[in-house]
Design a protein around this motif. Structure first.
Motif, mmCIF file in Angstrom:
data_model
loop_
_atom_site.group_PDB
_atom_site.id
_atom_site.type_symbol
_atom_site.label_atom_id
_atom_site.label_comp_id
_atom_site.label_asym_id
_atom_site.label_seq_id
_atom_site.Cartn_x
_atom_site.Cartn_y
_atom_site.Cartn_z
ATOM 1 N N THR A 196 0.860 -1.178 -0.004
ATOM 2 C CA THR A 196 0.060 0.093 -0.012
ATOM 3 C C THR A 196 0.771 1.145 -0.164
ATOM 4 O OG1 THR A 196 -1.835 -0.934 1.206
ATOM 5 C CG2 THR A 196 -1.710 1.168 1.225
ATOM 6 N N PHE A 231 2.718 1.402 -3.358
ATOM 7 C CA PHE A 231 1.852 2.139 -4.322
ATOM 8 C C PHE A 231 1.387 3.264 -4.338
ATOM 9 C CE2 PHE A 231 -2.606 2.744 -6.018
ATOM 10 C CZ PHE A 231 -2.518 2.297 -7.348
ATOM 11 N N LEU A 253 -0.411 3.484 -14.004
ATOM 12 C CA LEU A 253 -0.649 2.612 -12.504
ATOM 13 C C LEU A 253 -1.977 1.815 -12.516
ATOM 14 C CD1 LEU A 253 0.669 5.596 -10.353
ATOM 15 C CD2 LEU A 253 1.666 3.209 -10.412
ATOM 16 N N SER A 254 -2.931 2.440 -13.123
ATOM 17 C CA SER A 254 -4.244 1.695 -13.158
ATOM 18 C C SER A 254 -3.840 0.340 -14.072
ATOM 19 C CB SER A 254 -5.416 2.389 -13.890
ATOM 20 O OG SER A 254 -5.365 3.730 -13.243
ATOM 21 N N TRP A 285 -1.867 -1.763 -11.779
ATOM 22 C CA TRP A 285 -2.760 -2.317 -10.512
ATOM 23 C C TRP A 285 -3.576 -3.664 -11.079
ATOM 24 C CZ3 TRP A 285 -8.237 -2.525 -9.659
ATOM 25 C CH2 TRP A 285 -8.508 -2.928 -8.416
ATOM 26 N N TRP A 286 -4.201 -3.250 -12.392
ATOM 27 C CA TRP A 286 -5.094 -4.391 -12.859
ATOM 28 C C TRP A 286 -4.222 -5.823 -13.159
ATOM 29 C CZ3 TRP A 286 -4.803 -6.635 -17.529
ATOM 30 C CH2 TRP A 286 -5.639 -7.704 -18.077
ATOM 31 N N LYS A 341 -2.691 -6.674 -9.453
ATOM 32 C CA LYS A 341 -3.622 -6.931 -8.315
ATOM 33 C C LYS A 341 -2.759 -6.945 -6.916
ATOM 34 C CE LYS A 341 -6.514 -9.349 -11.222
ATOM 35 N NZ LYS A 341 -6.184 -9.279 -12.527
ATOM 36 N N LEU A 391 -4.245 -3.545 -1.503
ATOM 37 C CA LEU A 391 -3.862 -2.536 -1.204
ATOM 38 C C LEU A 391 -5.131 -1.949 0.026
ATOM 39 C CD1 LEU A 391 -3.074 -0.751 -4.336
ATOM 40 C CD2 LEU A 391 -1.514 -1.669 -2.760
#
Length: 240
Positions: A60, A63, A123-124, A127-128, A131, A134
Protein backbone atom coordinates in the motif's frame (compact mmCIF):
# COMPACT_ATOMS: atom_id res chain seq x y z
CA UNK A 1 -5.69 35.40 -13.84
CA UNK A 2 -6.71 35.18 -17.50
CA UNK A 3 -3.12 35.56 -18.68
CA UNK A 4 -2.03 32.58 -16.56
CA UNK A 5 -4.86 30.45 -17.97
CA UNK A 6 -3.68 31.33 -21.49
CA UNK A 7 -0.12 30.52 -20.43
CA UNK A 8 -1.32 27.18 -19.06
CA UNK A 9 -2.98 26.32 -22.39
CA UNK A 10 0.11 27.39 -24.35
CA UNK A 11 2.40 25.41 -22.04
CA UNK A 12 0.23 22.33 -22.52
CA UNK A 13 0.68 22.64 -26.30
CA UNK A 14 4.45 22.96 -25.85
CA UNK A 15 4.56 19.85 -23.66
CA UNK A 16 2.72 17.78 -26.28
CA UNK A 17 5.10 18.90 -29.05
CA UNK A 18 8.12 16.83 -28.02
CA UNK A 19 6.38 13.45 -28.13
CA UNK A 20 9.49 11.26 -28.43
CA UNK A 21 11.09 12.73 -25.28
CA UNK A 22 7.80 12.30 -23.48
CA UNK A 23 7.49 8.62 -24.53
CA UNK A 24 11.06 7.87 -23.40
CA UNK A 25 10.34 9.46 -20.01
CA UNK A 26 7.17 7.39 -19.59
CA UNK A 27 9.03 4.16 -20.49
CA UNK A 28 11.65 5.00 -17.88
CA UNK A 29 8.91 5.58 -15.32
CA UNK A 30 7.19 2.27 -16.09
CA UNK A 31 10.43 0.31 -15.64
CA UNK A 32 11.04 2.12 -12.37
CA UNK A 33 7.57 1.22 -11.12
CA UNK A 34 7.99 -2.43 -12.08
CA UNK A 35 11.41 -2.58 -10.41
CA UNK A 36 9.98 -1.22 -7.16
CA UNK A 37 7.00 -3.59 -7.13
CA UNK A 38 8.97 -6.74 -7.93
CA UNK A 39 11.65 -5.81 -5.40
CA UNK A 40 9.12 -5.79 -2.54
CA UNK A 41 7.27 -8.81 -3.90
CA UNK A 42 10.58 -10.68 -3.75
CA UNK A 43 11.23 -9.50 -0.19
CA UNK A 44 7.85 -10.73 1.08
CA UNK A 45 8.30 -14.13 -0.53
CA UNK A 46 10.95 -14.90 2.09
CA UNK A 47 9.52 -13.06 5.11
CA UNK A 48 6.14 -12.11 6.55
CA UNK A 49 7.29 -8.66 7.73
CA UNK A 50 9.92 -6.14 6.69
CA UNK A 51 10.84 -3.21 8.93
CA UNK A 52 7.67 -3.86 10.93
CA UNK A 53 5.47 -3.66 7.82
CA UNK A 54 3.28 -6.49 6.59
CA UNK A 55 3.01 -7.26 2.89
CA UNK A 56 -0.29 -5.34 2.60
CA UNK A 57 1.07 -2.34 4.51
CA UNK A 58 4.25 -2.11 2.44
CA UNK A 59 2.57 -2.66 -0.91
CA UNK A 60 0.00 0.00 0.00
CA UNK A 61 2.80 2.39 0.92
CA UNK A 62 4.75 1.65 -2.26
CA UNK A 63 1.67 2.03 -4.48
CA UNK A 64 0.73 5.41 -3.01
CA UNK A 65 4.36 6.54 -3.17
CA UNK A 66 4.26 5.94 -6.92
CA UNK A 67 0.92 7.73 -7.27
CA UNK A 68 1.87 10.80 -5.24
CA UNK A 69 5.40 10.92 -6.65
CA UNK A 70 3.90 11.15 -10.14
CA UNK A 71 1.92 14.21 -9.03
CA UNK A 72 4.41 16.01 -6.79
CA UNK A 73 7.99 15.06 -7.64
CA UNK A 74 7.78 14.25 -11.32
CA UNK A 75 9.89 16.01 -13.95
CA UNK A 76 9.74 19.77 -13.81
CA UNK A 77 9.95 22.47 -16.48
CA UNK A 78 11.98 24.86 -14.30
CA UNK A 79 15.25 23.43 -15.62
CA UNK A 80 15.33 26.42 -18.00
CA UNK A 81 15.46 28.93 -15.13
CA UNK A 82 19.20 28.47 -14.53
CA UNK A 83 19.96 29.03 -18.21
CA UNK A 84 17.83 32.18 -18.32
CA UNK A 85 19.61 33.62 -15.30
CA UNK A 86 23.06 32.71 -16.65
CA UNK A 87 22.21 34.02 -20.13
CA UNK A 88 20.84 37.33 -18.89
CA UNK A 89 17.30 36.65 -20.10
CA UNK A 90 15.76 37.17 -16.66
CA UNK A 91 15.51 40.92 -17.30
CA UNK A 92 13.08 40.31 -20.15
CA UNK A 93 10.58 38.80 -17.71
CA UNK A 94 11.02 41.57 -15.16
CA UNK A 95 9.86 44.11 -17.77
CA UNK A 96 6.63 42.22 -18.46
CA UNK A 97 3.40 42.40 -16.42
CA UNK A 98 3.82 38.89 -15.10
CA UNK A 99 5.24 37.36 -11.94
CA UNK A 100 8.34 35.31 -12.76
CA UNK A 101 7.65 32.65 -10.12
CA UNK A 102 3.97 32.41 -11.14
CA UNK A 103 5.02 32.11 -14.78
CA UNK A 104 7.14 29.04 -14.09
CA UNK A 105 4.66 27.57 -11.64
CA UNK A 106 1.98 27.73 -14.35
CA UNK A 107 4.29 26.04 -16.85
CA UNK A 108 5.17 23.47 -14.22
CA UNK A 109 1.47 22.68 -13.68
CA UNK A 110 1.05 22.00 -17.41
CA UNK A 111 4.17 19.82 -17.43
CA UNK A 112 3.12 17.81 -14.40
CA UNK A 113 -0.49 17.65 -15.49
CA UNK A 114 0.41 15.78 -18.66
CA UNK A 115 2.72 13.37 -16.83
CA UNK A 116 0.15 12.85 -14.06
CA UNK A 117 -2.59 11.82 -16.50
CA UNK A 118 -0.38 9.19 -18.10
CA UNK A 119 0.97 8.07 -14.71
CA UNK A 120 -2.55 7.32 -13.50
CA UNK A 121 -3.29 5.37 -16.68
CA UNK A 122 -0.09 3.35 -16.30
CA UNK A 123 -0.63 2.71 -12.60
CA UNK A 124 -4.23 1.64 -13.24
CA UNK A 125 -3.06 -0.91 -15.80
CA UNK A 126 -0.30 -2.16 -13.48
CA UNK A 127 -2.76 -2.36 -10.59
CA UNK A 128 -5.09 -4.49 -12.74
CA UNK A 129 -2.15 -6.67 -13.80
CA UNK A 130 -0.34 -7.10 -10.46
CA UNK A 131 -3.47 -6.95 -8.26
CA UNK A 132 -1.62 -5.83 -5.10
CA UNK A 133 -3.44 -6.08 -1.78
CA UNK A 134 -3.99 -2.40 -0.95
CA UNK A 135 -5.62 -0.27 1.71
CA UNK A 136 -8.00 2.28 0.13
CA UNK A 137 -9.10 5.23 2.32
CA UNK A 138 -12.84 5.26 2.98
CA UNK A 139 -13.18 8.34 5.20
CA UNK A 140 -14.14 11.55 3.38
CA UNK A 141 -12.18 13.60 5.90
CA UNK A 142 -9.11 11.46 5.34
CA UNK A 143 -9.38 11.81 1.56
CA UNK A 144 -9.82 15.60 1.78
CA UNK A 145 -6.88 15.94 4.18
CA UNK A 146 -4.75 13.79 1.87
CA UNK A 147 -5.62 15.91 -1.16
CA UNK A 148 -4.84 19.13 0.75
CA UNK A 149 -1.48 17.71 1.76
CA UNK A 150 -0.71 16.72 -1.83
CA UNK A 151 -1.46 20.29 -2.98
CA UNK A 152 0.84 21.65 -0.25
CA UNK A 153 3.54 19.17 -1.28
CA UNK A 154 3.20 20.20 -4.93
CA UNK A 155 3.74 23.84 -4.03
CA UNK A 156 6.61 22.98 -1.65
CA UNK A 157 8.47 20.96 -4.28
CA UNK A 158 8.17 23.80 -6.79
CA UNK A 159 9.57 26.29 -4.27
CA UNK A 160 12.50 24.01 -3.43
CA UNK A 161 13.29 23.29 -7.07
CA UNK A 162 12.79 26.89 -8.18
CA UNK A 163 14.97 28.23 -5.36
CA UNK A 164 17.74 25.75 -6.16
CA UNK A 165 18.13 27.40 -9.57
CA UNK A 166 19.07 30.70 -7.92
CA UNK A 167 22.57 29.36 -7.25
CA UNK A 168 23.16 30.41 -10.87
CA UNK A 169 23.44 34.02 -9.66
CA UNK A 170 26.72 33.04 -7.94
CA UNK A 171 27.88 29.94 -9.83
CA UNK A 172 26.35 29.84 -13.33
CA UNK A 173 27.94 26.48 -14.16
CA UNK A 174 26.51 24.72 -11.05
CA UNK A 175 22.78 25.11 -11.70
CA UNK A 176 22.24 21.47 -12.69
CA UNK A 177 24.57 20.27 -9.91
CA UNK A 178 22.44 21.94 -7.25
CA UNK A 179 19.29 20.44 -8.77
CA UNK A 180 20.92 17.00 -8.76
CA UNK A 181 21.82 17.32 -5.07
CA UNK A 182 18.26 18.40 -4.29
CA UNK A 183 16.78 15.42 -6.16
CA UNK A 184 19.11 13.00 -4.33
CA UNK A 185 18.07 14.44 -0.97
CA UNK A 186 14.42 14.14 -1.97
CA UNK A 187 14.87 10.50 -3.04
CA UNK A 188 16.45 9.61 0.31
CA UNK A 189 14.67 11.87 2.83
CA UNK A 190 11.16 12.14 1.41
CA UNK A 191 10.19 8.53 2.04
CA UNK A 192 10.39 7.49 -1.60
CA UNK A 193 12.80 4.58 -1.09
CA UNK A 194 11.45 3.44 2.30
CA UNK A 195 9.00 4.66 4.97
CA UNK A 196 10.76 7.13 7.23
CA UNK A 197 9.38 5.54 10.40
CA UNK A 198 11.81 2.62 9.94
CA UNK A 199 14.65 5.01 10.83
CA UNK A 200 15.95 5.38 14.41
CA UNK A 201 13.98 7.94 16.41
CA UNK A 202 16.78 10.49 16.58
CA UNK A 203 17.30 10.30 12.81
CA UNK A 204 13.57 10.71 12.18
CA UNK A 205 13.52 13.82 14.38
CA UNK A 206 16.38 15.33 12.40
CA UNK A 207 14.74 14.51 9.06
CA UNK A 208 11.52 16.13 10.32
CA UNK A 209 13.41 19.43 10.57
CA UNK A 210 13.81 19.39 6.77
CA UNK A 211 11.02 20.00 4.25
CA UNK A 212 11.55 16.66 2.49
CA UNK A 213 9.20 14.37 4.51
CA UNK A 214 6.29 16.66 3.62
CA UNK A 215 6.72 15.90 -0.08
CA UNK A 216 5.82 12.19 0.10
CA UNK A 217 5.95 10.58 3.53
CA UNK A 218 3.37 12.70 5.34
CA UNK A 219 0.90 12.94 2.42
CA UNK A 220 1.02 9.14 2.21
CA UNK A 221 0.76 8.74 5.98
CA UNK A 222 -2.44 10.79 5.97
CA UNK A 223 -3.77 8.98 2.90
CA UNK A 224 -3.26 5.49 4.33
CA UNK A 225 -4.35 6.43 7.86
CA UNK A 226 -1.06 5.87 9.69
CA UNK A 227 -1.35 9.22 11.50
CA UNK A 228 -4.30 10.32 13.61
CA UNK A 229 -6.63 13.20 12.64
CA UNK A 230 -5.25 15.16 15.60
CA UNK A 231 -1.85 15.19 13.89
CA UNK A 232 -3.18 16.48 10.56
CA UNK A 233 -3.31 20.13 11.62
CA UNK A 234 0.20 19.96 13.06
CA UNK A 235 1.49 18.42 9.81
CA UNK A 236 -0.27 21.12 7.75
CA UNK A 237 1.20 23.82 9.98
CA UNK A 238 4.77 22.53 9.73
CA UNK A 239 4.58 21.95 5.98
CA UNK A 240 3.50 25.53 5.34
Amino acid sequence: MNKYLKLLALSWQIETTYRFDFVLWRIRTIFRILLTFFLWIGVFKVTDQAFGYSSQDMMTYVFWVLVIHSVVVTATSTNHVGGEIAGGDLGNYLLKPINYAHFWFTRDLAHKGLHTIFSFIELSILWWWLKPDLYIPSSIGQIIAGVIMIVIALRLFFLLDFSAKFITFWWPEYSWGMTFVLLVLIEILSGYIFPLDVLPTWVSLMVDLTPFPYLLYYPISIWIGSVSPLDWVWIFFRSC
